[in-house]
Scaffold this motif. Sequence first.
Motif, mmCIF file in Angstrom:
data_model
loop_
_atom_site.group_PDB
_atom_site.id
_atom_site.type_symbol
_atom_site.label_atom_id
_atom_site.label_comp_id
_atom_site.label_asym_id
_atom_site.label_seq_id
_atom_site.Cartn_x
_atom_site.Cartn_y
_atom_site.Cartn_z
ATOM 1 N N TRP A 141 0.846 -1.187 0.000
ATOM 2 C CA TRP A 141 0.000 0.000 0.000
ATOM 3 C C TRP A 141 0.887 1.245 0.000
ATOM 4 O O TRP A 141 1.709 1.428 0.904
ATOM 5 N N ASN A 142 0.737 2.060 -1.045
ATOM 6 C CA ASN A 142 1.514 3.295 -1.184
ATOM 7 C C ASN A 142 3.020 3.047 -1.046
ATOM 8 O O ASN A 142 3.740 3.807 -0.391
ATOM 9 N N GLN A 199 -7.206 -7.265 -0.683
ATOM 10 C CA GLN A 199 -7.266 -5.821 -0.938
ATOM 11 C C GLN A 199 -8.200 -5.531 -2.104
ATOM 12 O O GLN A 199 -8.156 -6.198 -3.136
ATOM 13 N N SER A 216 -8.941 0.949 -1.873
ATOM 14 C CA SER A 216 -8.298 1.463 -0.665
ATOM 15 C C SER A 216 -8.794 0.763 0.588
ATOM 16 O O SER A 216 -8.657 1.293 1.689
ATOM 17 N N LYS A 217 -9.366 -0.406 0.421
ATOM 18 C CA LYS A 217 -9.901 -1.146 1.566
ATOM 19 C C LYS A 217 -9.313 -2.549 1.610
ATOM 20 O O LYS A 217 -8.850 -3.085 0.607
ATOM 21 N N ASP A 247 -10.536 0.453 6.230
ATOM 22 C CA ASP A 247 -10.375 1.548 5.274
ATOM 23 C C ASP A 247 -8.965 2.104 5.451
ATOM 24 O O ASP A 247 -8.637 2.672 6.495
ATOM 25 N N GLU A 270 -7.562 4.585 4.032
ATOM 26 C CA GLU A 270 -7.495 6.040 4.029
ATOM 27 C C GLU A 270 -7.758 6.606 5.422
ATOM 28 O O GLU A 270 -7.046 7.495 5.898
#
Length: 506
Positions: free
Chosen positions: A101-102, A151, A154-155, A176, A178
């Motif tokens: 993630w990111n 995944q 974004s969840k 979540d 975010e």
Amino acid sequence: MVMDNQSWYLDLNHEQWAALPVDGQRPPARYKHAATVLGEKLYVMGGSRNGRYLSDIQVFDLKNLMWSSIKLNVEANDDKSTDGAKLGAFPATSGHSMIVWNGKLLLLAGLTKESGDTVAVRFIDLESYTCGVVETFGNIPVARSGQSVTQFGSKIIMFGGEDRHRHLLNDVHVLDLETKTWSAVETTQTPPSPRFDHAAALHADRYLFIFGGCSHSVFYNDLHVLDLETMEWSKPQLQGDVVAPRAGHAGVAVDGNWYIVGGGDNKSGALETIVINMSKLAVSVVTSVKGRDPLASEGISIASASLGSESVLITYGGYNGKYHNEVFALRVKPRDYLQPKILQSPAAAAAAASVTTAYALAKPELLNFSEKEDLNSKIIPVDTSQKDISAEINSLKEEKKALELSLAEITADNSAIKTKIEEINGNHAELSKELQSVQGQLVQERSRCANLEAQIAELQKVLESLPSLEEEVQALRMEKSALESDMEHAEVQKQRSGGIWKWVAG
């Protein structure tokens, strides 16, 4: 295969596993680790070996086929860590899940020596080589291992697993990423039975597939699908090859095809690598290996890498009586990719059938004349006025709702009964083991008691012979006393007579 050829994957046969030659030292063998591909590197974290949890992070470069390790620095403000992260190392973990993630690795759940009561989320920053704890909020799920983490956007959706007290779970939670907020999801229809060490995948950004896994006594080969829009469970039947029940397997989806490798049933490993076409709901065997092969292991990992224009599957680790640290690769064969199939839940299918029936009743004029004659020749004429038809449709709808409610109650009761049966079976197995242990102890105690009884019998014989012994002792004493008296008398006589030498002298 040439070691320095960065296009080594082109030498692989399609859909055949090949062991990759590795330059340098391999990492320690393990299972129940977490692994994922980011860029052209395979990241492996933690796992278990000989009952010991591991904390190392290993990296396999898919270009030069070399292993290396990462040493992490713990964030200075990470004051929430309670299980060893403050000491400068990532906590030893097993049975966890890992996603990207990111540009960071996120690790969720799993077992550590000092696991908390709720699921922990940790991060590894691959640029700064720092790690720490992600603070989450909301309805944080109970700590567990053997769960699935999938995944979507974004969840993250987490299903099932086994908590620290070995209670099986079949709950659904969403994180979540975010907002870093957890929420529990209420689902409808019949969920999968509580289980752990299953596999999960996302299809068409809408459907969560769950395959296999086990309870404490049962291994599964069933498929369950959760519609993430309606949150309804369904259990479609797979077409094609028969698949053996398994747990501890690993799966990865490539273009709508879900590849599953490894797993087992605590007796033998699953020899077949299978692929499930998620649109056709068809399963087929890709390839098979021989028994005791590293690919027929529980706790194995699999990841998909895009190398050039090729999709390559990478596996690592596992346990099948032996811990493994080999790397295997499989070149995915291009397949026809169908449009994602819309999987109707049972309720949606029933509603569609009801609407179709009502439409046919309300629109008889859509049938041509010949069809009307054919139907009228086979059915009894009825009054088809709009009012009667509407009343009949409403009546059917009410009956349908009542039946659905009854079915839902029966299904829930059946699920509860199955859960109780599984718990009873588990307790029965444990009690059987305890009974066998007690029986073994009882046999030893009986043997000891028999020995004691034999010793007691011998002592009783000795006690019974004591009176006669006492009489003999008394008789000997009397004889001794008489002998001593005679000796004294003889001595007196001797003194009186002066002895033999006195007599000779005279």
